[in-house]
Scaffold this active site. Structure first.
Site, short mmCIF file in Angstrom:
data_model
loop_
_atom_site.label_atom_id
_atom_site.label_comp_id
_atom_site.label_asym_id
_atom_site.label_seq_id
_atom_site.Cartn_x
_atom_site.Cartn_y
_atom_site.Cartn_z
N ILE A 29 1.02 -17.14 18.96
CA ILE A 29 2.22 -17.93 19.26
C ILE A 29 3.45 -17.02 19.28
CG2 ILE A 29 3.72 -19.76 18.34
CD1 ILE A 29 1.14 -21.07 17.25
N ALA A 153 -1.52 -6.38 8.19
CA ALA A 153 -0.57 -7.48 8.02
C ALA A 153 0.13 -7.73 9.36
CB ALA A 153 0.45 -7.13 6.94
N ASN A 155 3.53 -7.77 10.05
CA ASN A 155 4.91 -7.35 10.29
C ASN A 155 5.04 -6.14 11.22
OD1 ASN A 155 3.79 -5.79 8.29
ND2 ASN A 155 5.66 -5.65 7.09
N LYS A 178 -9.17 -4.81 11.82
CA LYS A 178 -8.92 -6.25 12.01
C LYS A 178 -7.44 -6.52 11.82
CE LYS A 178 -8.77 -9.71 9.21
NZ LYS A 178 -7.62 -10.39 9.82
N SER A 180 -3.95 -8.86 11.67
CA SER A 180 -3.65 -10.18 11.12
C SER A 180 -3.88 -11.25 12.18
CB SER A 180 -2.19 -10.21 10.66
OG SER A 180 -1.76 -11.55 10.51
N GLU A 181 -4.33 -12.41 11.76
CA GLU A 181 -4.55 -13.52 12.68
C GLU A 181 -3.24 -14.01 13.30
OE1 GLU A 181 -5.18 -13.16 9.52
OE2 GLU A 181 -5.42 -15.04 8.42
N VAL A 232 -0.28 -8.95 -2.50
CA VAL A 232 -0.95 -8.59 -3.75
C VAL A 232 -2.18 -9.48 -4.01
CG1 VAL A 232 -0.66 -8.43 -6.27
CG2 VAL A 232 1.11 -7.55 -4.74
N THR A 234 -4.19 -10.92 -1.90
CA THR A 234 -5.28 -10.47 -1.01
C THR A 234 -5.79 -9.12 -1.49
OG1 THR A 234 -4.27 -11.63 0.83
CG2 THR A 234 -5.88 -9.95 1.40
N LEU A 246 -18.67 -0.08 -4.64
CA LEU A 246 -17.93 1.16 -4.90
C LEU A 246 -17.40 1.83 -3.64
CD1 LEU A 246 -20.01 2.69 -7.84
CD2 LEU A 246 -17.82 1.51 -7.93
N GLU A 252 -2.07 -1.17 0.42
CA GLU A 252 -0.63 -1.19 0.72
C GLU A 252 -0.16 -2.62 0.58
OE1 GLU A 252 1.22 1.26 1.05
OE2 GLU A 252 -0.08 2.92 1.63
N CYS A 286 7.64 -4.68 3.72
CA CYS A 286 7.14 -4.64 2.34
C CYS A 286 8.02 -3.83 1.41
CB CYS A 286 5.74 -4.05 2.35
SG CYS A 286 5.69 -2.49 3.23
N GLU A 463 -0.42 6.35 2.65
CA GLU A 463 -0.55 6.48 4.10
C GLU A 463 0.39 7.60 4.55
OE1 GLU A 463 -0.39 2.10 5.40
OE2 GLU A 463 -2.41 2.81 5.90
P1 NAD Z 1 -2.06 -11.33 3.73
O1 NAD Z 1 -2.42 -10.73 2.42
O2 NAD Z 1 -2.02 -12.79 3.86
O3 NAD Z 1 -3.07 -10.83 4.87
C1 NAD Z 1 -3.26 -9.47 5.14
C2 NAD Z 1 -4.56 -9.29 5.91
O4 NAD Z 1 -5.67 -9.53 5.02
C3 NAD Z 1 -4.75 -10.23 7.09
O5 NAD Z 1 -5.33 -9.52 8.15
C4 NAD Z 1 -5.73 -11.28 6.55
O6 NAD Z 1 -6.53 -11.88 7.54
C5 NAD Z 1 -6.59 -10.43 5.63
N1 NAD Z 1 -7.27 -11.15 4.55
C6 NAD Z 1 -6.86 -12.26 3.90
N2 NAD Z 1 -7.74 -12.57 2.92
C7 NAD Z 1 -8.71 -11.63 2.95
C8 NAD Z 1 -9.89 -11.37 2.17
N3 NAD Z 1 -10.24 -12.17 1.16
N4 NAD Z 1 -10.64 -10.29 2.47
C9 NAD Z 1 -10.29 -9.46 3.46
N5 NAD Z 1 -9.19 -9.64 4.24
C10 NAD Z 1 -8.41 -10.72 3.99
O7 NAD Z 1 -0.68 -10.63 4.10
P2 NAD Z 1 0.30 -10.96 5.31
O8 NAD Z 1 0.91 -12.28 5.03
O9 NAD Z 1 -0.41 -10.71 6.60
O10 NAD Z 1 1.40 -9.81 5.15
C11 NAD Z 1 2.47 -9.90 4.29
C12 NAD Z 1 2.20 -9.11 3.02
O11 NAD Z 1 1.83 -7.78 3.35
C13 NAD Z 1 3.43 -9.00 2.15
O12 NAD Z 1 3.08 -9.16 0.80
C14 NAD Z 1 3.89 -7.58 2.38
O13 NAD Z 1 4.65 -7.03 1.35
C15 NAD Z 1 2.60 -6.87 2.59
N6 NAD Z 1 2.81 -5.63 3.35
C16 NAD Z 1 2.65 -4.43 2.71
C17 NAD Z 1 2.89 -3.25 3.40
C18 NAD Z 1 2.73 -1.92 2.71
O14 NAD Z 1 2.59 -0.93 3.42
N7 NAD Z 1 2.75 -1.83 1.41
C19 NAD Z 1 3.27 -3.29 4.73
C20 NAD Z 1 3.41 -4.53 5.35
C21 NAD Z 1 3.17 -5.70 4.64
#
Ligand code: NAD
Length: 489
Positions: A29, A153, A155, A178, A180-181, A232, A234, A246, A252, A286, A463
């Protein structure tokens, strides 16, 4: 119906687009209008198997190539990304809603930098060591891990696909990524470009999916490593699942980073840093410095100038080059951010500006006003939880020791920043702040040359930079006996 950004198929496996309509539908979307721009399918277990099998089959030959030859392909991909920057930036804007003004300078270009950097250091960054042992000696080799999984993610879809793909491939691994959806499109373009650059098939595969698909990848026995960018909660799930077999992991995750502004700082520069660290990408970054600690003496002046500059931000159509702030990525994220704004008001923070939905944009878009709260205290929900939207919290402080303690009083440890004219103090303060990436007199700059990552609940692993190669390889130690074996029996 023709959809504006429909890719050839949902997945890119073994060098080609692949579809499996049995997977649940993922609608892409455009956040500025709510319009469906592509319709894709989540990977079925058969698609997951196909992608991992392709990666497993292709990886040994790739890792046997010279690092220079591998690097050449990555550098070619960087060149193609730069040539196609406009088109990729428009795709990123459609995928995320981020203004073209940003994507054109920050998204494909940072991905290209990453391919260029890892393409360049592939040949020099993977060397081992020679260890003299008297007559005998040993040497170490840096060897790839095998099949690596990247989970992104929403963003920075293209940047994340490159930040994970480039070091993995440079080190001789294969990747299954994979996205993000919410943002399924950008990674497919990256896969196409890598193959156009000459990457052998099977080495960089993209499959679509959601939170049900991720575990199929993380639990797969042929996967050696998982690198997640996400929240966090996830991260905890993925790390726990990876621990079962392991696997290597890079996490991240989220943050609630402190940005500390002392009263001797260049105030306009500090305001610029705070605005970039809260409003860029509509606050969906993030590492944002979302707890802005301002020393009391400059509070009034800081808020006055910040309010004026925030109210001048151009909000609107992300494809208009004049637009500086676009919508949130999704309706759910918009609602989440608005509910945090309501909590801020209810818990007694002073609303300086913003606080709702802008009135100059279509009601169908997921827009939120850039919002500043002052008089925020440490206990307020908006000062403790990651909002991931354009909401800046300004907190007052009096002295250095106090602000360091309060800055560290969080479960997160992703980033931190300090603005001051006193360089001795700047180094003393960053030394005591608990974070993985810190800035002095600037904020949120993450060029590929420097390591990026978090501490505490914000994750582990790094990274970018040479450090990333270490996270996509492991050491093999070889002891060489030069004389006869002396055995006591
Ligand atoms: P999210 O945790 O909802 O999803 C992240 C990814 O994980 C998606 O692709 C999702 O499909 C997948 N996922 C969800 N559950 C899973 C599971 N049980 N096993 C495997 N994969 C799974 O995060 P989001 O809403 O897409 O992104 C926002 C978050 O990401 C914020 O907390 C942000 O701070 C963080 N972020 C961190 C960084 C960094 O580099 N530290 C960068 C960007 C975003």
């Amino acid at each position: 119906m023709i959809l504006k950004a429909q890719p050839k198929a949902s997945h890119f496996i073994d060098g080609e687009y692949v579809e499996d309509e049995a997977g649940s539908v993922i609608e892409s979307i455009y956040p500025a209008t709510g319009e469906v721009i592509a319709r894709l399918h989540a990977a079925t277990p058969a698609i997951v198997e196909k992608a991992i099998a392709a990666a497993k089959r292709a990886q040994p030959e790739w890792s046997a190539m010279s690092p220079t030859a591998r690097g050449r392909i990555l550098k070619r991909a960087a060149d193609i990304m730069r040539q196609r920057n406009r088109e990729l930036s428009e795709l990123e804007t459609l995928d995320t809603g981020k203004p073209i003004q940003e994507t054109i300078v920050a998204d494909p270009t940072s991905g290209a930098d990453c391919f260029e950097f890892f393409g360049g250091i592939a040949a020099a960054g993977l060397n081992g060591a020679y260890i003299p042992l008297g007559g005998d000696f040993a040497y170490t080799k840096r060897v790839p891990l095998g099949v690596c999984v990247g989970i992104g993610a929403w963003n920075y879809p293209q940047q994340i696909a490159c930040w994970k793909g480039a070091p993995a491939l440079a080190a001789g691994n294969a990747m299954v990524f994979k996205p993000s959806e919410n943002t399924p499109l950008g990674a497919l373009a990256i896969a196409e470009i890598l193959h156009q650059a000459g990457l052998p098939k099977g080495l960089y595969n993209v499959i679509q999916g959601n939170r049900e698909t991720g575990p199929l990848l993380v639990n797969h026995p042929d996967v050696a490593k998982v690198s997640l960018t996400g929240s966090v909660p996830t991260g905890r799930k993925v790390a726990a699942a990876a621990a079962g077999s392991l696997k290597h992991v890079t996490m991240e995750l989220g943050g609630k980073s402190p940005l500390i502004i002392f009263d001797d700082a260049d105030i306009d520069s500090a305001i610029g840093g705070a605005m970039l660290g809260n409003f860029y990408s509509t606050g969906q970054v993030c590492s944002n410095g979302t707890r802005v600690f301002v020393q009391r003496k400059i509070k009034a002046e800081f808020l006055k100038r910040l309010k004026a500059r925030t109210e001048a931000i151009a909000i609107g159509d992300p494809m208009d080059e004049g637009t500086q702030l676009g919508p949130m990525v999704s309706w759910a994220q918009r609602d989440k951010v608005l509910s945090y704004i309501e909590k801020g008001k209810a818990e007694g923070a002073t609303l300086v500006t913003g606080g709702g939905i802008p009135n100059n944009v279509s009601g169908e878009g997921y827009y939120v006003q850039p919002t500043v709260f002052a008089d925020v205290t440490d206990e307020m929900t908006i000062a403790r939880e990651e909002i991931f939207g354009p909401v800046m919290c300004v907190l007052d402080f009096d002295d250095e020791a106090e602000v360091i303690a309060r800055g560290n009083a969080t479960e997160f440890g992703l980033s931190a920043g300090v603005f001051t004219a006193d360089l001795t103090r700047a180094h003393r303060v960053v030394d005591q702040l608990e974070a993985g990436t810190l800035w002095i007199n600037t904020y949120n700059l993450c060029p590929v040359e420097i390591p990026f990552g978090g501490s505490k609940q914000s994750g582990f692993g790094r990274e970018n930079s040479l450090a990333a190669l270490e996270h996509y390889s492991e050491l093999k130690t070889v002891y060489v006996g030069m004389g006869p074996v002396v055995a006591p029996y």
